[in-house]
Design a protein around this motif. Structure first.
Motif, PDB file in Angstrom:
ATOM      1  N   PRO A 183       0.801  -1.228   0.000  1.00  0.00           N
ATOM      2  CA  PRO A 183       0.000   0.000   0.000  1.00  0.00           C
ATOM      3  C   PRO A 183       0.834   1.278   0.000  1.00  0.00           C
ATOM      4  CG  PRO A 183      -0.035  -1.026   2.160  1.00  0.00           C
ATOM      5  CD  PRO A 183       0.668  -1.973   1.240  1.00  0.00           C
ATOM      6  N   SER A 184       2.102   1.183   0.378  1.00  0.00           N
ATOM      7  CA  SER A 184       2.962   2.375   0.397  1.00  0.00           C
ATOM      8  C   SER A 184       3.726   2.499  -0.913  1.00  0.00           C
ATOM      9  CB  SER A 184       3.941   2.297   1.565  1.00  0.00           C
ATOM     10  OG  SER A 184       4.738   1.134   1.455  1.00  0.00           O
ATOM     11  N   GLU A 185       4.291   3.664  -1.140  1.00  0.00           N
ATOM     12  CA  GLU A 185       5.104   3.905  -2.332  1.00  0.00           C
ATOM     13  C   GLU A 185       6.463   3.235  -2.172  1.00  0.00           C
ATOM     14  OE1 GLU A 185       4.322   5.552  -5.235  1.00  0.00           O
ATOM     15  OE2 GLU A 185       2.296   5.461  -4.397  1.00  0.00           O
ATOM     16  N   PRO A 186       7.110   2.825  -3.267  1.00  0.00           N
ATOM     17  CA  PRO A 186       8.460   2.264  -3.165  1.00  0.00           C
ATOM     18  C   PRO A 186       9.402   3.270  -2.494  1.00  0.00           C
ATOM     19  CG  PRO A 186       7.600   2.015  -5.395  1.00  0.00           C
ATOM     20  CD  PRO A 186       6.636   2.884  -4.650  1.00  0.00           C
ATOM     21  N   GLU A 223       9.317   4.325   0.516  1.00  0.00           N
ATOM     22  CA  GLU A 223       8.661   5.047   1.611  1.00  0.00           C
ATOM     23  C   GLU A 223       8.699   4.181   2.867  1.00  0.00           C
ATOM     24  OE1 GLU A 223       4.093   6.044   2.721  1.00  0.00           O
ATOM     25  OE2 GLU A 223       4.723   6.602   0.701  1.00  0.00           O
ATOM     26  N   ALA A 224       9.218   4.724   3.963  1.00  0.00           N
ATOM     27  CA  ALA A 224       9.328   3.970   5.215  1.00  0.00           C
ATOM     28  C   ALA A 224       7.968   3.906   5.899  1.00  0.00           C
ATOM     29  CB  ALA A 224      10.360   4.614   6.131  1.00  0.00           C
ATOM     30  N   THR A 225       7.250   2.813   5.676  1.00  0.00           N
ATOM     31  CA  THR A 225       5.931   2.567   6.259  1.00  0.00           C
ATOM     32  C   THR A 225       5.791   1.066   6.486  1.00  0.00           C
ATOM     33  OG1 THR A 225       4.972   4.411   5.025  1.00  0.00           O
ATOM     34  CG2 THR A 225       3.443   2.803   5.920  1.00  0.00           C
ATOM     35  N   THR A 226       5.480   0.662   7.695  1.00  0.00           N
ATOM     36  CA  THR A 226       5.319  -0.764   7.989  1.00  0.00           C
ATOM     37  C   THR A 226       4.049  -1.294   7.315  1.00  0.00           C
ATOM     38  OG1 THR A 226       6.447  -0.483  10.096  1.00  0.00           O
ATOM     39  CG2 THR A 226       5.126  -2.471   9.836  1.00  0.00           C
ATOM     40  N   PHE A 227       4.161  -2.460   6.711  1.00  0.00           N
ATOM     41  CA  PHE A 227       3.029  -3.087   6.030  1.00  0.00           C
ATOM     42  C   PHE A 227       3.198  -4.597   6.069  1.00  0.00           C
ATOM     43  CE2 PHE A 227       6.320  -2.570   2.921  1.00  0.00           C
ATOM     44  CZ  PHE A 227       6.307  -3.760   2.207  1.00  0.00           C
ATOM     45  N   THR A 228       2.145  -5.319   5.816  1.00  0.00           N
ATOM     46  CA  THR A 228       2.178  -6.772   5.681  1.00  0.00           C
ATOM     47  C   THR A 228       1.713  -7.096   4.274  1.00  0.00           C
ATOM     48  OG1 THR A 228       1.746  -7.087   8.023  1.00  0.00           O
ATOM     49  CG2 THR A 228       1.305  -8.962   6.584  1.00  0.00           C
ATOM     50  N   ALA A 229       2.417  -8.010   3.626  1.00  0.00           N
ATOM     51  CA  ALA A 229       2.091  -8.375   2.251  1.00  0.00           C
ATOM     52  C   ALA A 229       2.062  -9.889   2.114  1.00  0.00           C
ATOM     53  CB  ALA A 229       3.122  -7.783   1.301  1.00  0.00           C
ATOM     54  N   ALA A 230       1.273 -10.366   1.177  1.00  0.00           N
ATOM     55  CA  ALA A 230       1.191 -11.796   0.879  1.00  0.00           C
ATOM     56  C   ALA A 230       2.052 -12.103  -0.343  1.00  0.00           C
ATOM     57  CB  ALA A 230      -0.256 -12.197   0.612  1.00  0.00           C
ATOM     58  N   LEU A 231       2.776 -13.213  -0.242  1.00  0.00           N
ATOM     59  CA  LEU A 231       3.574 -13.685  -1.372  1.00  0.00           C
ATOM     60  C   LEU A 231       2.766 -14.714  -2.144  1.00  0.00           C
ATOM     61  CD1 LEU A 231       7.014 -14.151   0.419  1.00  0.00           C
ATOM     62  CD2 LEU A 231       6.213 -12.179  -0.891  1.00  0.00           C
ATOM     63  N   ILE A 244       9.855  -1.233   4.604  1.00  0.00           N
ATOM     64  CA  ILE A 244      10.101  -0.492   3.365  1.00  0.00           C
ATOM     65  C   ILE A 244      10.215  -1.505   2.235  1.00  0.00           C
ATOM     66  CG2 ILE A 244      12.634  -0.505   3.556  1.00  0.00           C
ATOM     67  CD1 ILE A 244      12.562   2.465   2.627  1.00  0.00           C
ATOM     68  N   TRP A 245       9.915  -1.080   1.035  1.00  0.00           N
ATOM     69  CA  TRP A 245      10.093  -1.955  -0.119  1.00  0.00           C
ATOM     70  C   TRP A 245      10.619  -1.140  -1.291  1.00  0.00           C
ATOM     71  CZ3 TRP A 245       7.226  -2.162  -4.822  1.00  0.00           C
ATOM     72  CH2 TRP A 245       6.195  -1.230  -4.927  1.00  0.00           C
ATOM     73  N   PHE A 246      11.271  -1.849  -2.213  1.00  0.00           N
ATOM     74  CA  PHE A 246      11.829  -1.224  -3.411  1.00  0.00           C
ATOM     75  C   PHE A 246      11.395  -2.033  -4.618  1.00  0.00           C
ATOM     76  CE2 PHE A 246      14.651  -0.258   0.066  1.00  0.00           C
ATOM     77  CZ  PHE A 246      14.801   1.109  -0.039  1.00  0.00           C
ATOM     78  N   ARG A 247      11.056  -1.367  -5.680  1.00  0.00           N
ATOM     79  CA  ARG A 247      10.690  -2.041  -6.925  1.00  0.00           C
ATOM     80  C   ARG A 247      11.992  -2.475  -7.579  1.00  0.00           C
ATOM     81  NH1 ARG A 247       7.250   1.591  -8.919  1.00  0.00           N
ATOM     82  NH2 ARG A 247       5.484   0.528  -8.034  1.00  0.00           N
ATOM     83  N   CYS A 248      12.247  -3.758  -7.609  1.00  0.00           N
ATOM     84  CA  CYS A 248      13.521  -4.290  -8.112  1.00  0.00           C
ATOM     85  C   CYS A 248      13.296  -5.288  -9.239  1.00  0.00           C
ATOM     86  CB  CYS A 248      14.289  -4.951  -6.978  1.00  0.00           C
ATOM     87  SG  CYS A 248      14.753  -3.847  -5.661  1.00  0.00           S
ATOM     88  N   TYR A 249      12.543  -4.903 -10.190  1.00  0.00           N
ATOM     89  CA  TYR A 249      12.338  -5.759 -11.348  1.00  0.00           C
ATOM     90  C   TYR A 249      12.308  -4.876 -12.580  1.00  0.00           C
ATOM     91  CZ  TYR A 249       7.555  -4.208 -10.483  1.00  0.00           C
ATOM     92  OH  TYR A 249       6.455  -3.463 -10.240  1.00  0.00           O
ATOM     93  N   GLY A 250      12.674  -5.457 -13.672  1.00  0.00           N
ATOM     94  CA  GLY A 250      12.720  -4.685 -14.902  1.00  0.00           C
ATOM     95  C   GLY A 250      11.427  -4.793 -15.680  1.00  0.00           C
ATOM     96  N   GLY A 251      11.313  -3.953 -16.625  1.00  0.00           N
ATOM     97  CA  GLY A 251      10.159  -3.987 -17.504  1.00  0.00           C
ATOM     98  C   GLY A 251      10.612  -4.351 -18.902  1.00  0.00           C
TER      99      GLY A 251
END
Length: 150
Positions: A35-38, A40-48, A58-65
């Motif tokens: 739910p947060s922007e790449p 951005e320091a915000t705690t979140f829970t995500a499903a794999l 925090i998360w970072f978009r680390c894949y190419g297009g």
């Protein structure tokens, strides 16, 4: 870590990440973007996709297009592969196009698309390669490019 990296580099990277308490998850994906922007320091829970749930700060978009090559004209489309990358000759020209060169992430070559430093004792330019263009000093504000075979 995908790519053609030496084991020494891979091992050192894993050692440093372990020392920082970073858990590296390979071969799995987020079901949807957090739910947060790449960055951005915000705690979140995500499903794999594996079903595992993880909590992160925090998360970072680390894949190419896909490479952006759909703008090519009809005369250049024969070099475009189904994955969008361009087939090039050994001197980075599009086949059948002596004046059209391509490089970077859009070319269909197996090497890692990244800058690197040549090993000690090896030339930065292999013998027999040609520098194709050289910038001449402009005389009237225009840049002039000429072929340089040195």
């Amino acid at each position: 870590m995908p790519g053609d990296y030496p084991d020494l580099f891979r091992n050192e990277l894993h050692r440093q990440l372990d020392a920082l308490g970073v858990r590296v998850i390979l071969g799995d994906r987020l079901r949807e973007e957090p739910p947060s922007e790449p960055g951005e320091a915000t705690t979140f829970t995500a499903a794999l996709e594996s079903g595992e749930r993880l909590t992160a700060d925090i998360w970072f978009r680390c894949y190419g297009g896909p490479p952006a090559t759909d703008y090519l004209g009809d005369d250049l489309l024969t070099a475009r592969r189904p994955d969008g990358r361009l087939t090039v000759t050994s001197d980075l020209r599009l086949p059948g196009q002596p004046r059209v060169f391509a490089l970077g992430d859009i070319i269909a070559t197996p090497e890692a698309k990244q800058a690197s430093v040549p090993p000690a004792g090896r030339p930065t330019r292999p013998a027999g390669k040609t520098t194709w263009v050289r910038r001449s000093q402009p005389t009237s504000g225009n840049v002039r490019w000429t072929r340089d075979t040195t």
